[in-house]
Design a protein around this motif. Structure first.
Motif, PDB file in Angstrom:
ATOM      1  N   SER A  22      10.095 -11.436 -19.451  1.00 23.83           N
ATOM      2  CA  SER A  22       9.057 -10.523 -18.966  1.00 23.83           C
ATOM      3  C   SER A  22       9.488  -9.108 -19.308  1.00 23.83           C
ATOM      4  O   SER A  22      10.672  -8.844 -19.555  1.00 23.83           O
ATOM      5  CB  SER A  22       8.841 -10.667 -17.456  1.00 23.83           C
ATOM      6  OG  SER A  22      10.028 -10.335 -16.750  1.00 23.83           O
ATOM      7  N   ALA A  23       8.524  -8.197 -19.324  1.00 22.67           N
ATOM      8  CA  ALA A  23       8.832  -6.826 -19.698  1.00 22.67           C
ATOM      9  C   ALA A  23       7.872  -5.871 -19.009  1.00 22.67           C
ATOM     10  O   ALA A  23       6.679  -6.172 -18.834  1.00 22.67           O
ATOM     11  CB  ALA A  23       8.746  -6.644 -21.213  1.00 22.67           C
ATOM     12  N   ARG A  24       8.406  -4.718 -18.649  1.00 20.36           N
ATOM     13  CA  ARG A  24       7.583  -3.673 -18.052  1.00 20.36           C
ATOM     14  C   ARG A  24       6.987  -2.819 -19.149  1.00 20.36           C
ATOM     15  O   ARG A  24       7.656  -2.471 -20.118  1.00 20.36           O
ATOM     16  CB  ARG A  24       8.422  -2.814 -17.098  1.00 20.36           C
ATOM     17  CG  ARG A  24       7.585  -1.832 -16.284  1.00 20.36           C
ATOM     18  CD  ARG A  24       8.370  -1.318 -15.097  1.00 20.36           C
ATOM     19  NE  ARG A  24       9.412  -0.377 -15.450  1.00 20.36           N
ATOM     20  CZ  ARG A  24       9.203   0.934 -15.632  1.00 20.36           C
ATOM     21  NH1 ARG A  24       7.988   1.437 -15.513  1.00 20.36           N
ATOM     22  NH2 ARG A  24      10.215   1.724 -15.929  1.00 20.36           N
ATOM     23  N   ILE A  25       5.731  -2.481 -18.975  1.00 21.67           N
ATOM     24  CA  ILE A  25       5.026  -1.642 -19.945  1.00 21.67           C
ATOM     25  C   ILE A  25       4.979  -0.215 -19.424  1.00 21.67           C
ATOM     26  O   ILE A  25       4.488   0.050 -18.323  1.00 21.67           O
ATOM     27  CB  ILE A  25       3.618  -2.188 -20.209  1.00 21.67           C
ATOM     28  CG1 ILE A  25       3.738  -3.529 -20.929  1.00 21.67           C
ATOM     29  CG2 ILE A  25       2.795  -1.209 -21.036  1.00 21.67           C
ATOM     30  CD1 ILE A  25       2.436  -4.180 -21.243  1.00 21.67           C
ATOM     31  N   HIS A 249      -2.133   0.334 -25.679  1.00 24.95           N
ATOM     32  CA  HIS A 249      -2.424  -0.233 -24.363  1.00 24.95           C
ATOM     33  C   HIS A 249      -3.095   0.823 -23.494  1.00 24.95           C
ATOM     34  O   HIS A 249      -2.974   2.018 -23.740  1.00 24.95           O
ATOM     35  CB  HIS A 249      -1.148  -0.744 -23.706  1.00 24.95           C
ATOM     36  CG  HIS A 249      -0.093   0.300 -23.528  1.00 24.95           C
ATOM     37  ND1 HIS A 249       0.480   0.985 -24.575  1.00 24.95           N
ATOM     38  CD2 HIS A 249       0.512   0.800 -22.399  1.00 24.95           C
ATOM     39  CE1 HIS A 249       1.382   1.832 -24.108  1.00 24.95           C
ATOM     40  NE2 HIS A 249       1.415   1.741 -22.790  1.00 24.95           N
ATOM     41  N   HIS A 250      -3.790   0.350 -22.474  1.00 22.88           N
ATOM     42  CA  HIS A 250      -4.579   1.242 -21.621  1.00 22.88           C
ATOM     43  C   HIS A 250      -4.133   1.221 -20.161  1.00 22.88           C
ATOM     44  O   HIS A 250      -4.691   1.943 -19.338  1.00 22.88           O
ATOM     45  CB  HIS A 250      -6.055   0.858 -21.710  1.00 22.88           C
ATOM     46  CG  HIS A 250      -6.584   0.848 -23.113  1.00 22.88           C
ATOM     47  ND1 HIS A 250      -7.040   1.982 -23.741  1.00 22.88           N
ATOM     48  CD2 HIS A 250      -6.690  -0.158 -24.019  1.00 22.88           C
ATOM     49  CE1 HIS A 250      -7.428   1.676 -24.972  1.00 22.88           C
ATOM     50  NE2 HIS A 250      -7.228   0.389 -25.159  1.00 22.88           N
ATOM     51  N   ASP A 251      -3.134   0.400 -19.845  1.00 17.11           N
ATOM     52  CA  ASP A 251      -2.665   0.257 -18.474  1.00 17.11           C
ATOM     53  C   ASP A 251      -1.152   0.129 -18.463  1.00 17.11           C
ATOM     54  O   ASP A 251      -0.535  -0.153 -19.495  1.00 17.11           O
ATOM     55  CB  ASP A 251      -3.277  -0.991 -17.815  1.00 17.11           C
ATOM     56  CG  ASP A 251      -4.792  -1.033 -17.965  1.00 17.11           C
ATOM     57  OD1 ASP A 251      -5.471  -0.282 -17.255  1.00 17.11           O
ATOM     58  OD2 ASP A 251      -5.272  -1.818 -18.809  1.00 17.11           O
ATOM     59  N   LEU A 252      -0.559   0.321 -17.289  1.00 13.94           N
ATOM     60  CA  LEU A 252       0.865   0.112 -17.082  1.00 13.94           C
ATOM     61  C   LEU A 252       1.063  -1.101 -16.185  1.00 13.94           C
ATOM     62  O   LEU A 252       0.186  -1.453 -15.402  1.00 13.94           O
ATOM     63  CB  LEU A 252       1.498   1.349 -16.440  1.00 13.94           C
ATOM     64  CG  LEU A 252       1.284   2.687 -17.156  1.00 13.94           C
ATOM     65  CD1 LEU A 252       1.966   3.814 -16.390  1.00 13.94           C
ATOM     66  CD2 LEU A 252       1.770   2.630 -18.587  1.00 13.94           C
ATOM     67  N   GLY A 253       2.225  -1.743 -16.304  1.00 15.69           N
ATOM     68  CA  GLY A 253       2.477  -2.919 -15.473  1.00 15.69           C
ATOM     69  C   GLY A 253       3.493  -3.812 -16.123  1.00 15.69           C
ATOM     70  O   GLY A 253       4.424  -3.338 -16.769  1.00 15.69           O
ATOM     71  N   GLU A 254       3.304  -5.118 -15.981  1.00 13.49           N
ATOM     72  CA  GLU A 254       4.275  -6.071 -16.497  1.00 13.49           C
ATOM     73  C   GLU A 254       3.551  -7.237 -17.147  1.00 13.49           C
ATOM     74  O   GLU A 254       2.481  -7.654 -16.682  1.00 13.49           O
ATOM     75  CB  GLU A 254       5.186  -6.573 -15.368  1.00 13.49           C
ATOM     76  CG  GLU A 254       6.381  -7.377 -15.856  1.00 13.49           C
ATOM     77  CD  GLU A 254       7.432  -7.566 -14.764  1.00 13.49           C
ATOM     78  OE1 GLU A 254       7.702  -8.734 -14.420  1.00 13.49           O
ATOM     79  OE2 GLU A 254       7.987  -6.561 -14.283  1.00 13.49           O
TER      80      GLU A 254
END
Length: 265
Positions: A22-25, A249-254
């Motif tokens: 998994s990775a954080r954006i 990308h248009h959002d932050l998250g994982e």
């Protein structure tokens, strides 16, 4: 159904990659992806195009920073997440000139000795915002020291189709994608213009033009003629050979391996 099968981070531009579950954006792509870069004495990026031996350097992420393994000598270098210096420099990454921070003399000496090249290691601080190409994206989208965009997407079916044409199959690491997915037809990524993974919306903005780096064996650093010779027969457009889709990308998250890619129509 399209599903994420690999997530890859390349902490130091042109060094080996790290597969993660998994990775954080962040605002400029996957966390830690290409936030470090080697430069020559003129402040210009150094990549495998000029120094294939960069492929022999393998990073790992620790709780405090990076560890770089030089595979031929089995020697290691530890790099903290926060550089020890307060020295900043203007560096050139392709057509962009941005502010970077020197990591420290120990790192400069270590890389220079192992690569037999006069180089220094720099880090992209949070204060540096490198805008993606305005010909293909709106203002306000950023990337790290990646070639031009925060993500590269490739489908496993595309590599399988290419390998069916080659005498010796090649691994996905020749193409250095951030996101790999299963399902769909070969080159399904060409048609993924808007989609989501989890709660993150992505846009495909430009097919990726491939260069000589794809001909470098990432285990041995040896150069060959494939896959460019074969791809040129059926994936050439103008003077470019295309394989993979660049994303913003248009959002932050994982996001995580196993997540579904859902096209937006």
């Amino acid at each position: 159904m399209l599903r994420v099968s690999q997530l890859n981070i390349y902490p130091v531009k042109s060094l080996g990659g790290i597969s993660v579950d998994s990775a954080r954006i962040t605002d400029r792509g996957l966390q830690h992806d290409r936030r470090w870069m080697l430069i020559d004495p003129h402040g210009v990026q150094i990549t495998q195009r000029e120094v294939p031996a960069l492929a022999l350097l393998q990073p790992a992420i620790t709780s405090t920073g990076l560890t770089i393994l030089h595979r031929p000598t089995q020697t290691r270098l530890d790099i903290p997440f926060e550089p020890a210096t307060r020295e900043f420099v203007k560096v050139q990454c392709w057509d962009d000139t941005v502010t970077a921070q020197f990591v420290g003399p120990e790192a400069d000496e270590w890389f220079s000795e192992r690569l037999k090249v006069n180089c220094r290691l720099v880090h992209m601080p949070e204060s540096t915002k490198r805008q993606t190409d305005l010909k293909y994206t709106a203002a306000g989208h950023y990337t790290s020291f990646a070639d031009g965009y925060p993500f590269l997407l490739i489908g496993e079916a595309s590599l399988e189709e290419l390998n069916s044409r080659l005498d010796r199959p090649l691994p996905m690491n020749r193409f250095r994608p951030n996101i790999v997915f299963t399902g769909g037809e070969p080159f399904e990524e060409d048609r993924l213009h808007e989609f989501t993974i989890g709660n993150i919306r992505f846009s495909g903005v430009k097919l990726c033009a491939r260069c000589v780096m794809t001909t470098i064996d990432q285990t041995t650093a040896e150069k060959g003629k494939e896959p460019l010779r074969t791809l040129a027969r059926y994936r050439a457009e103008g003077h470019k050979i295309l394989f993979g889709q660049n994303l913003i990308h248009h959002d932050l998250g994982e996001i995580a391996v196993g997540d579904e890619l859902i096209p937006i129509h």
